[in-house]
Design an enzyme around this catalytic site. Structure first.
Site, PDB file in Angstrom:
ATOM      1  N   GLY A 129       3.144   2.214   5.135  1.00 50.94           N
ATOM      2  CA  GLY A 129       3.242   2.427   6.574  1.00 50.94           C
ATOM      3  C   GLY A 129       4.052   1.354   7.279  1.00 50.94           C
TER       4      GLY A 129
ATOM      5  N   CYS B 242      -6.954  -6.065   9.011  1.00 48.64           N
ATOM      6  CA  CYS B 242      -7.587  -5.146   9.955  1.00 48.64           C
ATOM      7  C   CYS B 242      -9.073  -5.501  10.064  1.00 48.64           C
ATOM      8  CB  CYS B 242      -7.381  -3.683   9.563  1.00 48.64           C
ATOM      9  SG  CYS B 242      -7.817  -3.276   7.861  1.00 48.64           S
TER      10      CYS B 242
ATOM     11  N   ASP C  11      -0.233  -7.858   4.411  1.00 41.69           N
ATOM     12  CA  ASP C  11      -1.337  -7.088   4.992  1.00 41.69           C
ATOM     13  C   ASP C  11      -2.491  -7.205   4.007  1.00 41.69           C
ATOM     14  OD1 ASP C  11      -2.997  -5.374   6.291  1.00 41.69           O
ATOM     15  OD2 ASP C  11      -1.593  -3.707   6.404  1.00 41.69           O
TER      16      ASP C  11
ATOM     17  N   GLY D  68       0.830  -1.200   0.000  1.00 40.55           N
ATOM     18  CA  GLY D  68       0.000   0.000   0.000  1.00 40.55           C
ATOM     19  C   GLY D  68       0.864   1.248   0.000  1.00 40.55           C
TER      20      GLY D  68
END
Length: 429
Positions: free
Chosen positions: A244, A359, A306, A241
Site C-alpha cells: 500500500g 499503527c 512500517d 507487506g
C-alpha cells in the site's frame, strides 16, 4: 435469510471466536464456506453484527449485565443497527431460525443503565490493562479516543495520480456514496455504514481494475506523505507487506527514481505484483530475500519501516484483535521493532532519512522506541514533526495530531483516520 437466521449465525460465530480465540475474519469465512446458501447480503449483515458486537463488547455487556454471545449480538442490533426492541421482535416473529428472544431482565438492564456511569475502560471499550497506555498518550481524553476506536470506520481510498484525478474517481464512484475525504486532496471517503447496510464492493468497480485508486486508510496515506519521497530518489520500503505505501510512494515520485519493496514474509508480499501492474508503477523492484538488499547498504535516500506492532490504532477495523492482545504480545512486538530498526538503518545513506511508522497508540512501541534508537545511534537526529505535518497536510488548519516527546500520533478522534505513529530520523551527512 431473514434477520432471525442472520442473528443466530452471528451468535454462533461470536461463540466460535471466543471459544477458539481466533480472528473474526477466519470465523466468518469458515461459516460462509459451511453455509453456501447464504448470499452476499446475508454475509454482510452477519459480519456487521459480529464486528459491531466486538467493537463494543464491554459497553454492550455492561448495559446488558451479561457477556453471553446472544445478549452481545442483541445489543449490537440495539446500538449500531439502530433498531428498537419492538422492531427486533417484529422481525424475529415466526422465524424458526431465530434465537430465543432477549430476556426481559436483559432488556430492562439495557434500558435502565447509563453508560456514563460505567468504569472508564468499559466506556472506552478497551481491555483494562490497555487503559494506562491510552491515558499516557491522550490524558483526560483517553476514554473518548478509545470510544472512537470502537466506532464503525469509513472506507478510504487513495487516488492514484499516475492514472486519475480525484474528480475522475468521485464521478465514477458517485453511486457508491464517495465524497472528498478530509485533510488530503488525493483522498476519497465512503462514509461508515448505517444500520444494517453494507459498503459497496469498490474493488469490483471498473475504476479499481483500471488502477485509478487503492483502498488505503487516510492515516496510512498521511504516513506516506510525511516520508517525503521525491522524484529521482532511491527508496526502500523495508516492511512493504502488500504494498500500500509502496504504491503511494511511487505516485509521489511520479515513477521516477527507484523503490525497493521488501518483506521477509512472502505471503504478505504476494499481492504486490498485481497491485503494481494495475497501478501502472514502473519504478519498483520487489525483494523477498534479505541477501538481495546487501547491495543497497548506505545507498537509500529514504528507508520506510512500517514496523510490526500491536495494531491498536486499527481496532475500528479489527476489533477482535484488541481482545486477543496480551502484555506478552506487546513485549514481543517491542523486540521485533528494535530488530527492524536496527536492520533498516544500515541502508540509509549519509544525509538520508529513516521513517519509522506503526499503527499503534502505545508509547512503548512508538516514541520510546525512537528515544532508545537515538540514544544508541548518535549519528541520527529526529526531524521536527510539526513542520512535517504541516507540509504533508497543508490544509489541516487547526486539525493536528498529538506530538509526544518524539514523532506524531494520528487517531480517529483527532485526524479522522486510524491510529498511526510517524517519526522521521535523519542520518548525519
Amino acid at each position: 435469510m431473514r434477520l432471525g437466521g442472520r442473528l443466530q449465525a452471528a451468535i454462533e460465530i461470536l461463540d466460535d471466536i471466543e471459544t477458539r480465540k481466533r480472528p473474526a475474519s477466519d470465523a466468518l469465512k469458515d461459516w460462509g464456506l459451511a453455509h453456501r446458501f447464504a448470499g452476499a447480503g446475508d454475509r454482510a449483515v452477519i459480519g456487521n453484527i459480529v464486528y459491531d458486537a466486538l467493537r463494543r463488547k464491554l459497553s454492550i455487556a455492561w448495559r446488558m449485565d451479561s457477556a453471553d454471545a446472544r445478549d452481545i449480538a442483541y445489543g449490537a442490533l440495539l446500538s449500531d443497527a439502530e433498531m428498537s426492541a419492538e422492531a427486533i421482535n417484529a422481525e424475529l416473529a415466526d422465524d424458526k431460525f431465530a434465537p430465543a428472544p432477549l430476556d426481559a431482565e436483559r432488556l430492562a438492564a439495557w434500558e435502565s443503565r447509563d453508560l456514563a456511569e460505567a468504569p472508564d475502560h468499559i466506556r472506552a471499550d478497551v481491555p483494562e490493562w490497555c487503559a494506562p497506555h491510552l491515558e499516557a498518550l491522550f490524558g483526560n481524553d483517553w476514554v473518548r479516543e478509545g470510544a472512537a476506536l470502537a466506532a464503525r470506520p469509513p472506507v478510504d481510498l487513495r487516488v492514484n495520480t499516475l492514472k486519475a484525478s480525484r474528480a475522475k474517481v468521485l464521478k465514477e464512484l458517485a453511486r457508491a456514496g464517495a465524497a472528498e475525504a478530509p485533510l488530503l486532496a488525493g483522498a476519497v471517503r465512503i462514509p461508515p455504514l448505517r444500520a444494517l447496510g453494507r459498503h459497496p464492493n469498490v474493488q469490483a468497480e471498473p475504476a479499481f481494475q483500471k488502477g485509478w485508486f487503492e483502498v488505503q486508510d487516510l492515516g496510512s496515506q498521511i504516513a506516506g506523505l510525511v516520508a517525503g519521497a521525491e522524484p529521482g530518489q532511491q527508496v526502500l520500503d523495508y516492511c512493504a507487506g502488500a504494498g500500500g505505501k509502496t504504491l503511494a510512494l511511487a505516485a509521489m515520485m511520479e515513477n521516477r527514481g527507484q523503490i525497493h519493496a521488501f518483506d521477509a514474509e512472502k505471503p504478505r508480499l504476494a499481492p504486490i505484483f498485481d497491485r503494481l501492474k494495475r497501478a501502472g508503477v514502473r519504478n519498483t523492484q520487489v525483494h523477498a530475500n534479505p541477501e538481495d538488499l546487501v547491495q543497497f547498504e548506505g545507498q537509500m535516500d529514504i528507508v520506510l519501516t512500517d514496523a510490526p506492532c500491536t495494531g491498536s490504532g486499527t481496532w475500528r477495523r479489527r476489533p477482535d484483535a484488541k481482545w486477543r492482545l496480551s502484555p506478552q504480545q506487546l513485549e514481543r512486538r517491542e523486540i521485533e521493532q528494535r530488530e527492524v530498526l536496527d536492520a533498516a538503518k544500515r541502508y540509509v545513506k549519509p544525509g538520508g532519512r529513516l521513517v519509522y511508522v506503526t499503527c499503534s497508540l502505545f508509547a512503548s512501541e512508538n516514541n520510546l522506541q525512537v528515544e532508545a534508537f537515538l540514544r544508541e545511534n548518535p549519528d541520527y537526529s529526529e526531524v521536527d514533526a510539526k513542520p512535517l505535518w504541516q507540509a504533508a497536510v497543508p490544509g489541516a488548519g487547526e486539525i493536528a495530531p498529538i506530538f509526544p516527546s518524539h514523532g506524531m500520533v494520528l487517531s480517529p478522534e483527532r485526524t479522522f483516520s486510524d491510529g498511526f505513529f510517524i517519526s522521521v530520523l535523519k542520518k548525519a551527512g
